[in-house]
Design a protein around this motif. Structure first.
Motif, short mmCIF file in Angstrom:
data_model
loop_
_atom_site.label_atom_id
_atom_site.label_comp_id
_atom_site.label_asym_id
_atom_site.label_seq_id
_atom_site.Cartn_x
_atom_site.Cartn_y
_atom_site.Cartn_z
N GLY A 44 26.71 -49.20 -89.41
CA GLY A 44 25.54 -48.70 -88.70
C GLY A 44 24.21 -49.31 -89.11
O GLY A 44 23.30 -49.44 -88.27
N ILE A 45 24.06 -49.72 -90.36
CA ILE A 45 22.76 -50.21 -90.84
C ILE A 45 22.23 -51.38 -90.02
O ILE A 45 21.05 -51.41 -89.67
CB ILE A 45 22.84 -50.55 -92.34
N PRO A 46 23.05 -52.39 -89.66
CA PRO A 46 22.49 -53.50 -88.87
C PRO A 46 21.98 -53.10 -87.50
O PRO A 46 21.21 -53.85 -86.89
CB PRO A 46 23.68 -54.47 -88.76
N TRP A 47 22.39 -51.94 -86.99
CA TRP A 47 21.95 -51.51 -85.66
C TRP A 47 20.68 -50.68 -85.70
O TRP A 47 20.10 -50.37 -84.65
CB TRP A 47 23.06 -50.72 -84.97
N LEU A 48 20.24 -50.30 -86.89
CA LEU A 48 19.01 -49.52 -86.99
C LEU A 48 17.81 -50.40 -86.66
O LEU A 48 17.73 -51.55 -87.09
CB LEU A 48 18.86 -48.94 -88.40
N PRO A 103 20.58 -61.28 -86.32
CA PRO A 103 20.29 -60.01 -85.63
C PRO A 103 21.49 -59.51 -84.83
O PRO A 103 22.06 -60.24 -84.01
CB PRO A 103 19.11 -60.37 -84.72
N ALA A 104 21.88 -58.27 -85.08
CA ALA A 104 23.09 -57.72 -84.48
C ALA A 104 23.02 -57.69 -82.96
O ALA A 104 24.02 -57.91 -82.27
CB ALA A 104 23.33 -56.30 -85.02
N ARG A 105 21.83 -57.45 -82.41
CA ARG A 105 21.71 -57.29 -80.96
C ARG A 105 21.78 -58.61 -80.22
O ARG A 105 21.87 -58.62 -78.99
CB ARG A 105 20.41 -56.54 -80.63
N SER A 106 21.75 -59.70 -80.95
CA SER A 106 21.98 -61.01 -80.33
C SER A 106 23.32 -61.60 -80.76
O SER A 106 23.91 -62.41 -80.04
CB SER A 106 20.85 -61.98 -80.68
N LEU A 107 23.80 -61.20 -81.95
CA LEU A 107 25.05 -61.75 -82.47
C LEU A 107 26.24 -61.41 -81.56
O LEU A 107 27.01 -62.31 -81.18
CB LEU A 107 25.31 -61.21 -83.87
N TYR A 108 26.39 -60.15 -81.20
CA TYR A 108 27.56 -59.75 -80.44
C TYR A 108 27.56 -60.32 -79.02
O TYR A 108 28.60 -60.84 -78.57
CB TYR A 108 27.68 -58.22 -80.42
N PRO A 109 26.45 -60.28 -78.27
CA PRO A 109 26.47 -60.93 -76.95
C PRO A 109 26.77 -62.42 -77.04
O PRO A 109 27.54 -62.96 -76.23
CB PRO A 109 25.05 -60.68 -76.42
#
Length: 461
Positions: free
Chosen positions: A46-50, A173-179
């Motif tokens: 969860g920490i990377p999504w905060l 950044p998690a919000r760019s890594l997964y896409p």
């Protein structure tokens, strides 16, 4: 990440090749471990999504060798806080080990958590240990064996990949890594690290398992030097259990102790040791043998805790007070140092260096110019504008900037600073200060430097 839903403890048997076969059984210490595992896994994922003020709340920036924490940037020159954090973690770990042995290894070590996760997947796919053993003896020509092994190793690989993605999201950044991952648009470097971390997780938790604790972990080697009579280790009560021997339930056999020699304490051990042989460096103090033994004791209507966390029976709480004071003082001192460091943490980092080409030069008007390179780092998540002035130079000094001193959030930038003085208005060398302020705080940053000029002749004066 998959986790068992029931309160399970790990029970193992070992074949002639040394492979551990695991079965499941309920128990108090496994429930405790499972709760801690869920908590730590939730934090890890969860920490990377905060988010904080539109940015990832915690991220390690490898490009700048910096760490972003809640909108603040910790640069390499601020890494004293990391040294303090490591010191704090070391003192806490040594303190816990001193009194409770290797409970870190047994309850919160990532190797233990991931290994139990992989074992849980193995049991869901292959079934009980007897079926796993039979499956091993089956020929690889069997389609059933190929199907089950492909499902198991495929599931392990998927969990390893998800673990690697989570780990890499602390750097990317998690919000760019997964896409980007699902679109196949990651850079070669990110693909490399994902592959490496996935492979390491798959090997350590799926194939190597207990051998990491036995042969690879340095903590297993030096932790015994911290043990003494105050340490509460998983221990077998030989005075009560010996002589051991098999018997029927509720049967009274003279000359035998409470140990029924069921060997479940051996089978339950994740590293395959017999706790009845005394303290061994491989023991990770996980308490699983306690769960297995207590269950057997209840079946035979014997008192539990034949195997238990125990220390020297002659020690008292007061006798351990010096150790508590010593470790407590060390931990408190580190916490105070961290608090003092935080009070002195600046929102801007400033450095200045001279033009390496020449000490000074003459302008078209005949004035003497010194050129400097000013490097600023905005360590906050807001736009900052700064003002720069000098102190210690004559009033005729003029300060010129290559551009306005304004930085975007988390931005590093260099500015050319030129200081001009009329000829002979200062000595050949003049120490001065550059003072940096901004409109959002009362903070003043100071940097010392030196202005060089040509020594004036007596006729010029």
């Amino acid at each position: 990440m998959p986790q068992p839903s029931s309160d399970l403890i790990i029970m193992t048997t070992k074949d002639t090749s040394g492979k551990l076969y695991v079965r499941e059984q309920t128990g108090y210490y496994q429930r405790l471990r499972r709760s801690l595992s869920w908590l730590l896994m939730a934090a890890f994922v969860g920490i990377p999504w905060l988010q904080y003020q539109g940015r990832q709340a915690f991220r390690i920036d490898t490009d700048r060798f910096a760490i972003e924490v809640l909108g603040r940037l910790i640069l390499p020159q601020d890494f004293a806080i990391l040294a303090l954090l490591f010191a704090l973690a070391a003192f806490v770990l040594f303190y816990v080990t001193k009194f409770y042995g290797r409970v870190w290894c047994g309850y919160t070590c990532p190797q233990t958590i991931w290994t139990l996760m992989f074992i849980w997947i193995e049991r869901r796919i292959e079934g009980p240990p007897a079926k796993s053993r039979a499956l091993d003896a089956t020929s690889w020509r069997s389609g059933h064996k190929l199907l089950l092994r492909a499902a198991k190793h495929g599931s392990w690989a998927l969990v390893a990949l998800l673990s690697a993605l989570t780990f890499v999201s602390y750097f990317v950044p998690a919000r760019s890594l997964y896409p980007d991952f699902f679109a196949g648009q990651l850079s070669g470097a990110v693909w490399f690290w994902l592959s490496l971390f996935s492979l390491c997780t798959y090997l350590n938790a799926g194939l190597v398992r207990e051998k990491v604790c036995q042969h690879m972990c340095p903590y297993a080697r030096f932790q015994s030097s911290m043990f003494d009579k105050f340490t509460r280790q998983v221990s077998y009560n030989a005075a009560r259990g010996e002589a051991r021997g098999a018997r029927k339930k509720h049967e009274v056999v003279k000359g035998l102790g409470d140990c029924v020699d069921c060997k479940l304490c051996v089978q339950v051990c994740p590293v395959g040791i017999d706790i009845r042989n005394g303290l061994q460096y491989e023991c990770i103090n996980c308490g699983l043998c306690i769960d297995a033994c207590d269950d057997t004791m209840r079946q035979f209507n014997y008192p539990t805790q034949l195997i238990a966390y125990a220390g020297d029976s002659d020690t008292t709480a007061a006798s351990g007070l010096p150790y508590h004071l010593a470790y407590g003082s060390a931990i408190a001192a580190v916490l105070v140092a961290m608090a003092l460091w935080l009070t002195q943490l600046s929102s801007t980092d400033m450095s200045i260096s001279r033009d390496r080409q020449q000490l000074y030069r003459f302008s078209a008007q005949g004035d003497i110019e010194n050129t400097f390179v000013l490097r600023l780092s905005n360590k906050t998540s807001s736009v900052r504008s700064y003002q720069l002035q000098t102190a210690g130079l004559p009033e005729q000094a003029v300060l010129l900037l290559s551009s306005a001193l304004q930085l975007q959030p988390m931005e590093d930038k260099e500015f050319i600073v030129t200081i001009t003085l009329p000829e002979c208005e200062s000595p050949a060398q003049q120490d001065f200060q550059l003072l940096l302020t901004d409109g959002q705080s009362a903070e003043v940053l100071k940097k010392h430097s030196r202005f060089f000029a040509e020594a004036c002749s007596s006729s010029g004066n």
